[in-house]
Design an enzyme around this catalytic site. Structure first.
Site, PDB file in Angstrom:
ATOM      1  N   ALA A  66       0.874  -1.176   0.000  1.00  0.00           N
ATOM      2  CA  ALA A  66       0.000   0.000   0.000  1.00  0.00           C
ATOM      3  C   ALA A  66       0.907   1.220   0.000  1.00  0.00           C
ATOM      4  O   ALA A  66       2.051   1.157   0.471  1.00  0.00           O
ATOM      5  CB  ALA A  66      -0.869  -0.017   1.243  1.00  0.00           C
ATOM      6  N   GLY A 112       0.439  -4.930   0.880  1.00  0.00           N
ATOM      7  CA  GLY A 112      -0.757  -4.963   0.033  1.00  0.00           C
ATOM      8  C   GLY A 112      -0.528  -5.660  -1.302  1.00  0.00           C
ATOM      9  O   GLY A 112      -1.477  -6.154  -1.914  1.00  0.00           O
ATOM     10  N   GLU A 115      -0.882  -9.212  -0.507  1.00  0.00           N
ATOM     11  CA  GLU A 115      -2.310  -9.399  -0.199  1.00  0.00           C
ATOM     12  C   GLU A 115      -3.141  -9.435  -1.488  1.00  0.00           C
ATOM     13  O   GLU A 115      -4.084 -10.217  -1.597  1.00  0.00           O
ATOM     14  CB  GLU A 115      -2.788  -8.291   0.746  1.00  0.00           C
ATOM     15  CG  GLU A 115      -2.196  -8.462   2.147  1.00  0.00           C
ATOM     16  CD  GLU A 115      -2.510  -7.306   3.071  1.00  0.00           C
ATOM     17  OE1 GLU A 115      -2.106  -6.169   2.742  1.00  0.00           O
ATOM     18  OE2 GLU A 115      -3.153  -7.523   4.106  1.00  0.00           O
ATOM     19  N   GLU A 135       4.428  -5.313   7.455  1.00  0.00           N
ATOM     20  CA  GLU A 135       3.702  -4.222   8.126  1.00  0.00           C
ATOM     21  C   GLU A 135       4.148  -3.983   9.569  1.00  0.00           C
ATOM     22  O   GLU A 135       4.135  -2.844  10.041  1.00  0.00           O
ATOM     23  CB  GLU A 135       2.185  -4.495   8.109  1.00  0.00           C
ATOM     24  CG  GLU A 135       1.518  -4.248   6.769  1.00  0.00           C
ATOM     25  CD  GLU A 135       1.588  -5.423   5.800  1.00  0.00           C
ATOM     26  OE1 GLU A 135       2.350  -6.383   6.071  1.00  0.00           O
ATOM     27  OE2 GLU A 135       0.880  -5.376   4.779  1.00  0.00           O
TER      28      GLU A 135
END
Ligand code: COA
Length: 260
Positions: A66, A112, A115, A135
């Site tokens: 992200a 992300g 993910e 993270e």
């Protein structure tokens, strides 16, 4: 529709969605997430598209996570909204599409990015790929489904270690863990994904959609996957694809599925 952060190309029933922010290692900002939602939605609804491949542009990254610059000053409410919205419009959305989605992991798939790859129906990696959920190094946990999908794919103990250490694993270890199905060279990555897609293309799209729903039911809490399988199996008998598939078999010819 024109996109700022992604490229979409369709050919012979295969749509390729390329995340195209190579200078930012294809990091997922909110605009990219929204554009990916649009592109997945449009390609899934296009009856000529039978398989979707998602990859990253450049030679370095699939998606490096992200976009950290977008949420560095977020508070609790904003953080909660970020994860809720992202899971809904992209990650859960992709997992539940009827059209098969293959992640072509062409480099870093972090946070992300991993993910997103895990929300796809399966993954093929190039030998330079590196995967991880770092993270905790930012004082966060994965928020786009990583704590749920990683244990499903690699087992709870490996997921715990990967998430706690924030370490990256290389493509061969990912293969060994069952996180990716195949590893190949970077040049061969998209050709291999196309080769797999062409095999999928020969089968009934309606049955494939039913298979996705039944398989996904195996990991949904409060859903009886065996019952979902029975329902989906039964529904297949009412489709034109079933009629064509069985007739073609009995007539010793290749099926030409209408996709209904
Ligand atoms: N969010 C925002 N920008 C990112 C990013 C992310 N997740 N990952 C990389 N970038 C940007 C960098 O800030 C840099 O931008 P700049 O050139 O404007 O400074 C550019 O992409 C290139 O990255 P850089 O770090 O210089 O490349 P590298 O080869 O030295 O390192 C990584 C590659 C992937 C190891 C490193 O970029 C990284 O650790 N990224 C963050 C991974 C992460 O924590 N993801 C989870 C987020 S929740």
């Amino acid at each position: 529709m024109g996109y700022n952060n992604i490229l979409v190309q369709s050919e012979d029933g295969i749509a390729t969605i390329t995340i195209n922010r190579p200078k930012k290692l294809n990091a997922l900002n909110q605009e990219t997430i929204q554009e990916l939602h649009e592109a997945f939605n449009v390609t899934d609804e296009d009856k000529d598209t039978k398989v979707i491949i998602v990859t990253g542009s450049g030679e370095k990254a699939f998606v490096a996570g992200a976009d950290i610059s977008e949420f560095a000053d977020f508070n609790v409410e904003e953080g909660t909204h970020l994860a809720t919205n992202g899971q809904k419009i992209l990650f859960d959305f992709v997992e539940n599409l009827s059209t098969p989605v293959i992640a072509a992991v062409n480099g870093f798939a972090l946070g992300g990015g991993l993910e997103l790859a895990m929300a796809c129906h399966f993954r093929v990696a190039s030998d330079n790929a590196k995967m991880g959920l770092p993270e905790v190094s930012l004082g966060l946990i994965p928020g786009y489904g990583g704590t749920q999908r990683l244990p499903q794919l690699v087992g709870k103990g490996r997921a715990m270690e990967l998430i706690m250490t924030g370490s990256m694993i290389d493509a061969n270890q990912a293969l060994n863990y069952g996180l990716v199905n195949h590893v190949t060279s970077q040049e061969e990555l998209l050709p291999l994904c196309h080769k797999i897609a062409l095999k999928i293309l020969q089968n009934s799209p309606v049955a494939i959609g039913a298979a996705v729903r039944a398989i996904n039911a195996s990991t949904k809490k409060g859903v009886n996957g065996f019952q979902t399988e029975i329902t989906e199996f039964g529904n297949c008998f009412g489709t034109e694809d079933f009629e064509e598939g069985t007739t073609a078999f009995l007539e010793k010819r290749k099926a030409d599925f209408p996709g209904r």
